[in-house]
Write a protein that holds these residues in place. Structure first.
Motif, PDB file in Angstrom:
ATOM      1  N   ARG A   5      53.948  33.429  48.233  1.00  0.00           N
ATOM      2  CA  ARG A   5      54.683  34.733  49.321  1.00  0.00           C
ATOM      3  C   ARG A   5      53.691  36.451  48.984  1.00  0.00           C
ATOM      4  N   ASP A   6      53.468  36.179  47.846  1.00  0.00           N
ATOM      5  CA  ASP A   6      53.495  37.703  47.522  1.00  0.00           C
ATOM      6  C   ASP A   6      52.110  38.343  47.890  1.00  0.00           C
ATOM      7  N   GLY A   7      51.816  36.671  48.219  1.00  0.00           N
ATOM      8  CA  GLY A   7      49.422  36.649  47.930  1.00  0.00           C
ATOM      9  C   GLY A   7      49.360  37.716  49.383  1.00  0.00           C
ATOM     10  N   GLN A   8      48.179  39.062  49.286  1.00  0.00           N
ATOM     11  CA  GLN A   8      47.548  39.613  50.798  1.00  0.00           C
ATOM     12  C   GLN A   8      45.959  39.302  50.157  1.00  0.00           C
ATOM     13  N   ASP A   9      45.502  39.616  52.219  1.00  0.00           N
ATOM     14  CA  ASP A   9      44.174  39.177  52.522  1.00  0.00           C
ATOM     15  C   ASP A   9      43.705  40.137  51.717  1.00  0.00           C
ATOM     16  N   ALA A  10      43.574  41.143  51.196  1.00  0.00           N
ATOM     17  CA  ALA A  10      43.158  42.260  50.417  1.00  0.00           C
ATOM     18  C   ALA A  10      42.543  41.721  48.886  1.00  0.00           C
ATOM     19  N   GLU A  11      43.341  40.952  48.372  1.00  0.00           N
ATOM     20  CA  GLU A  11      42.523  40.020  47.215  1.00  0.00           C
ATOM     21  C   GLU A  11      42.033  38.797  47.227  1.00  0.00           C
ATOM     22  N   VAL A  12      42.370  38.705  48.829  1.00  0.00           N
ATOM     23  CA  VAL A  12      40.861  38.057  49.068  1.00  0.00           C
ATOM     24  C   VAL A  12      39.547  38.088  49.400  1.00  0.00           C
ATOM     25  N   PHE A  13      40.186  38.988  50.038  1.00  0.00           N
ATOM     26  CA  PHE A  13      38.417  40.090  50.628  1.00  0.00           C
ATOM     27  C   PHE A  13      37.530  41.067  49.518  1.00  0.00           C
ATOM     28  N   ALA A  14      38.752  41.350  48.563  1.00  0.00           N
ATOM     29  CA  ALA A  14      38.075  41.682  46.984  1.00  0.00           C
ATOM     30  C   ALA A  14      37.661  40.643  46.035  1.00  0.00           C
ATOM     31  N   ALA A  15      37.747  39.574  46.567  1.00  0.00           N
ATOM     32  CA  ALA A  15      37.537  37.847  45.307  1.00  0.00           C
ATOM     33  C   ALA A  15      36.077  37.905  46.466  1.00  0.00           C
ATOM     34  N   ILE A  16      35.776  38.061  47.646  1.00  0.00           N
ATOM     35  CA  ILE A  16      34.601  38.227  48.484  1.00  0.00           C
ATOM     36  C   ILE A  16      33.296  38.647  47.501  1.00  0.00           C
ATOM     37  N   GLN A  17      33.497  39.866  47.882  1.00  0.00           N
ATOM     38  CA  GLN A  17      33.503  40.630  47.472  1.00  0.00           C
ATOM     39  C   GLN A  17      32.543  40.756  46.406  1.00  0.00           C
ATOM     40  N   ALA A  18      33.824  40.461  45.018  1.00  0.00           N
ATOM     41  CA  ALA A  18      32.815  40.479  43.559  1.00  0.00           C
ATOM     42  C   ALA A  18      31.483  39.755  43.414  1.00  0.00           C
ATOM     43  N   LEU A  19      32.506  38.381  44.709  1.00  0.00           N
ATOM     44  CA  LEU A  19      30.978  36.995  44.189  1.00  0.00           C
ATOM     45  C   LEU A  19      29.946  37.938  44.987  1.00  0.00           C
ATOM     46  N   ARG A  20      29.816  38.828  46.168  1.00  0.00           N
ATOM     47  CA  ARG A  20      28.703  39.179  46.232  1.00  0.00           C
ATOM     48  C   ARG A  20      28.132  39.776  45.510  1.00  0.00           C
ATOM     49  N   ARG A  21      28.641  40.634  44.885  1.00  0.00           N
ATOM     50  CA  ARG A  21      28.323  41.721  43.663  1.00  0.00           C
ATOM     51  C   ARG A  21      27.495  40.967  42.756  1.00  0.00           C
ATOM     52  N   THR A  22      27.795  39.430  42.212  1.00  0.00           N
ATOM     53  CA  THR A  22      27.552  39.530  41.397  1.00  0.00           C
ATOM     54  C   THR A  22      26.435  37.975  41.095  1.00  0.00           C
ATOM     55  N   LEU A  23      26.691  38.044  42.830  1.00  0.00           N
ATOM     56  CA  LEU A  23      25.082  37.018  43.185  1.00  0.00           C
ATOM     57  C   LEU A  23      23.314  38.066  43.725  1.00  0.00           C
ATOM     58  N   SER A  24      24.038  39.333  43.453  1.00  0.00           N
ATOM     59  CA  SER A  24      22.885  40.392  44.081  1.00  0.00           C
ATOM     60  C   SER A  24      21.914  40.522  42.887  1.00  0.00           C
ATOM     61  N   PRO A  25      20.480  40.794  43.135  1.00  0.00           N
ATOM     62  CA  PRO A  25      20.552  40.573  42.139  1.00  0.00           C
ATOM     63  C   PRO A  25      19.998  41.889  41.071  1.00  0.00           C
ATOM     64  N   LEU A  26      20.959  42.989  41.834  1.00  0.00           N
ATOM     65  CA  LEU A  26      20.750  44.259  41.782  1.00  0.00           C
ATOM     66  C   LEU A  26      22.180  44.649  40.630  1.00  0.00           C
ATOM     67  N   HIS A  27      23.028  43.385  39.933  1.00  0.00           N
ATOM     68  CA  HIS A  27      24.244  43.907  39.349  1.00  0.00           C
ATOM     69  C   HIS A  27      24.356  44.179  38.492  1.00  0.00           C
ATOM     70  N   VAL A  28      25.595  44.746  38.035  1.00  0.00           N
ATOM     71  CA  VAL A  28      25.666  45.246  37.222  1.00  0.00           C
ATOM     72  C   VAL A  28      26.818  45.344  36.559  1.00  0.00           C
ATOM     73  N   PRO A  29      27.010  44.181  35.556  1.00  0.00           N
ATOM     74  CA  PRO A  29      28.855  44.062  35.309  1.00  0.00           C
ATOM     75  C   PRO A  29      29.846  45.169  35.106  1.00  0.00           C
ATOM     76  N   SER A  30      30.969  45.426  36.002  1.00  0.00           N
ATOM     77  CA  SER A  30      31.384  46.893  35.536  1.00  0.00           C
ATOM     78  C   SER A  30      32.755  46.015  35.133  1.00  0.00           C
ATOM     79  N   ALA A  31      33.574  46.742  35.576  1.00  0.00           N
ATOM     80  CA  ALA A  31      35.186  46.875  35.475  1.00  0.00           C
ATOM     81  C   ALA A  31      35.519  45.092  35.545  1.00  0.00           C
ATOM     82  N   PRO A  32      36.676  44.379  35.166  1.00  0.00           N
ATOM     83  CA  PRO A  32      37.082  42.974  35.235  1.00  0.00           C
ATOM     84  C   PRO A  32      37.304  42.665  36.267  1.00  0.00           C
TER      85      PRO A  32
END
Length: 231
Positions: free
Chosen positions: A98-125
């Motif tokens: 019940r405590d889940g928020q849309d922002a968590e899903v969007f952050a996860a999709i954005q993180a996946l997008r970053r990791t698949l980018s050829p320019l991705h540099v891993p940053s914070a966990p």
């Protein structure tokens, strides 16, 4: 009359344990668990969230259909399979939270997008759900690489998904509109898939879209030949 303790405009009809007063059904429905810290034993939580999920699931159906149409045009079945994976993982992770928020899903999709980018540099966990989504994507690509869009095409697909989901979610940072809509959609239109995913999640197994529906159903809940999403 007793005014609603939240909006102070409409008539308060429900006893709200969090606000120690009477609340109108509209404020209760819109603000529970986001702006109101509801105790877990409140009688209105389950009935309200079930009704809200069904209502939002019906509103989400045409938005979802349009998204799959766009994805199929942009990248065919493989593009649709990528969003299907996101839906499956999201449902498994959030369907009983019940405590889940849309922002968590969007952050996860954005993180996946970053990791698949050829320019991705891993940053914070990465946040917990973002880690889960990335792990499921990697597993799927390893096991069925020919069925899902590759890292080169994925960023554009994920951008399209994010744009539509953000529009459905609205501007409220604490919104649950997308989560409730997507979970409500699966429960309302595909109860057998909802049950299947719930069992898989409880067993702690990796969930893959290819395992979504037992035979003789088609392996995915999308695609031009499939009528699942034409409700």
């Amino acid at each position: 009359m007793s005014r609603c303790v939240y909006c102070n405009q409409r008539k308060g009809k429900r006893s709200c344990p969090a606000l120690t007063g009477l609340i109108c059904s509209q404020c209760c429905g819109e603000h529970r668990l986001t702006r109101i810290t509801c105790p877990p034993d409140c009688d209105y939580l389950d009935t309200g969230s079930d009704y809200q999920q069904k209502r939002l699931g019906e509103q989400f159906a045409p938005v979802r259909r349009e998204l799959y149409r766009q994805l199929s045009v942009a990248g065919g079945e493989k593009a649709a399979a990528l969003f299907n994976l996101i839906e499956v993982v999201t449902f498994g992770y959030f369907h009983d939270r019940r405590d889940g928020q849309d922002a968590e899903v969007f952050a996860a999709i954005q993180a996946l997008r970053r990791t698949l980018s050829p320019l991705h540099v891993p940053s914070a966990p990465m946040p917990v759900f973002a880690e889960r989504l990335k792990k499921e994507y990697d597993t799927f690509v390893k096991q069925q690489p020919q069925q899902i869009t590759d890292a080169g095409s994925a960023p554009e697909i994920l951008d399209r998904a994010l744009a539509l989901l953000t529009e459905f979610s609205g501007q409220d940072f604490q919104s649950r509109r997308f989560l409730n809509g997507m979970i409500g959609y699966v429960k309302t239109f595909h109860p057998e898939i909802a049950e299947h995913l719930t069992k898989q999640h409880e067993a702690g197994r990796i969930v893959l879209p290819g395992q979504l529906t037992p035979p003789p159903e088609p392996p995915h809940v999308h695609g031009p030949e499939c009528h699942h999403h034409h409700h």
